[in-house]
Design a protein around this motif. Sequence first.
Motif, mmCIF file in Angstrom:
data_model
loop_
_atom_site.group_PDB
_atom_site.id
_atom_site.type_symbol
_atom_site.label_atom_id
_atom_site.label_comp_id
_atom_site.label_asym_id
_atom_site.label_seq_id
_atom_site.Cartn_x
_atom_site.Cartn_y
_atom_site.Cartn_z
ATOM 1 N N MET A 1 0.888 -1.513 -0.061
ATOM 2 C CA MET A 1 0.078 0.343 0.199
ATOM 3 C C MET A 1 1.172 1.119 -0.183
ATOM 4 O O MET A 1 1.106 1.261 0.908
ATOM 5 N N ARG A 2 0.917 2.227 -1.268
ATOM 6 C CA ARG A 2 1.606 3.459 -0.827
ATOM 7 C C ARG A 2 0.562 4.236 -0.029
ATOM 8 O O ARG A 2 0.155 4.911 0.112
ATOM 9 N N PRO A 3 1.627 4.976 0.329
ATOM 10 C CA PRO A 3 1.588 6.315 1.455
ATOM 11 C C PRO A 3 0.687 7.248 0.625
ATOM 12 O O PRO A 3 0.588 7.389 -0.371
ATOM 13 N N ASP A 4 -0.341 8.334 1.570
ATOM 14 C CA ASP A 4 -0.868 9.323 1.001
ATOM 15 C C ASP A 4 0.522 10.062 1.056
ATOM 16 O O ASP A 4 0.879 11.393 1.799
ATOM 17 N N THR A 5 0.753 10.561 -0.289
ATOM 18 C CA THR A 5 2.065 11.954 -0.361
ATOM 19 C C THR A 5 1.219 13.177 -0.801
ATOM 20 O O THR A 5 2.370 13.552 -1.268
ATOM 21 N N SER A 6 0.174 13.396 -0.689
ATOM 22 C CA SER A 6 -0.865 13.967 -1.255
ATOM 23 C C SER A 6 -0.485 15.815 -0.231
ATOM 24 O O SER A 6 -0.320 16.802 -1.292
ATOM 25 N N ARG A 7 0.167 15.735 0.462
ATOM 26 C CA ARG A 7 0.930 16.707 1.246
ATOM 27 C C ARG A 7 2.018 16.255 1.694
ATOM 28 O O ARG A 7 1.967 17.576 2.977
ATOM 29 N N TRP A 8 2.654 16.839 0.941
ATOM 30 C CA TRP A 8 4.064 16.504 1.284
ATOM 31 C C TRP A 8 4.593 17.529 1.972
ATOM 32 O O TRP A 8 5.424 18.078 2.360
ATOM 33 N N ARG A 9 4.200 19.020 0.882
ATOM 34 C CA ARG A 9 4.368 19.919 1.551
ATOM 35 C C ARG A 9 4.283 20.935 2.397
ATOM 36 O O ARG A 9 4.881 22.235 2.849
ATOM 37 N N ASP B 1 5.005 17.806 11.548
ATOM 38 C CA ASP B 1 4.988 18.836 13.364
ATOM 39 C C ASP B 1 5.964 17.740 13.829
ATOM 40 O O ASP B 1 6.303 18.275 15.148
ATOM 41 N N ALA B 2 4.971 16.723 13.961
ATOM 42 C CA ALA B 2 5.695 14.936 15.394
ATOM 43 C C ALA B 2 6.871 15.421 14.798
ATOM 44 O O ALA B 2 7.501 15.120 15.865
ATOM 45 N N ILE B 3 7.957 15.484 14.105
ATOM 46 C CA ILE B 3 9.518 15.391 13.542
ATOM 47 C C ILE B 3 10.016 15.954 14.090
ATOM 48 O O ILE B 3 10.804 16.315 15.315
ATOM 49 N N ASP B 4 9.111 17.824 14.609
ATOM 50 C CA ASP B 4 10.194 19.011 15.239
ATOM 51 C C ASP B 4 10.345 18.613 16.752
ATOM 52 O O ASP B 4 11.265 18.662 17.636
#
Length: 74
Positions: free
Chosen positions: A1-9, A15-18
């Motif tokens: 299953m491919r991840p949803d990349t539509s909002r990658w920008r 936010d969680a990475i911060d």
Amino acid sequence: MRPDTSRWRADSTYDAIDHAGVDHLAWECLRRNGDYQKDYAALRRAGDLGQPLPEPLERRWGLRFPGPAAPCRH
């Protein structure tokens, strides 16, 4: 299953990475690795997820898990 990349920008997507620690950031990178996904799928098919990681995989990925994998998203 491919991840949803539509909002990658979108900044909010990351936010969680911060606030992620090194261990969480490493896990995010590892779980996206195609070779790791194949090894994990093989363990899952074999029903070995509740067992200690086999030594060759432990060496390959540099991992030691104290228990079965579980989501840790906040």
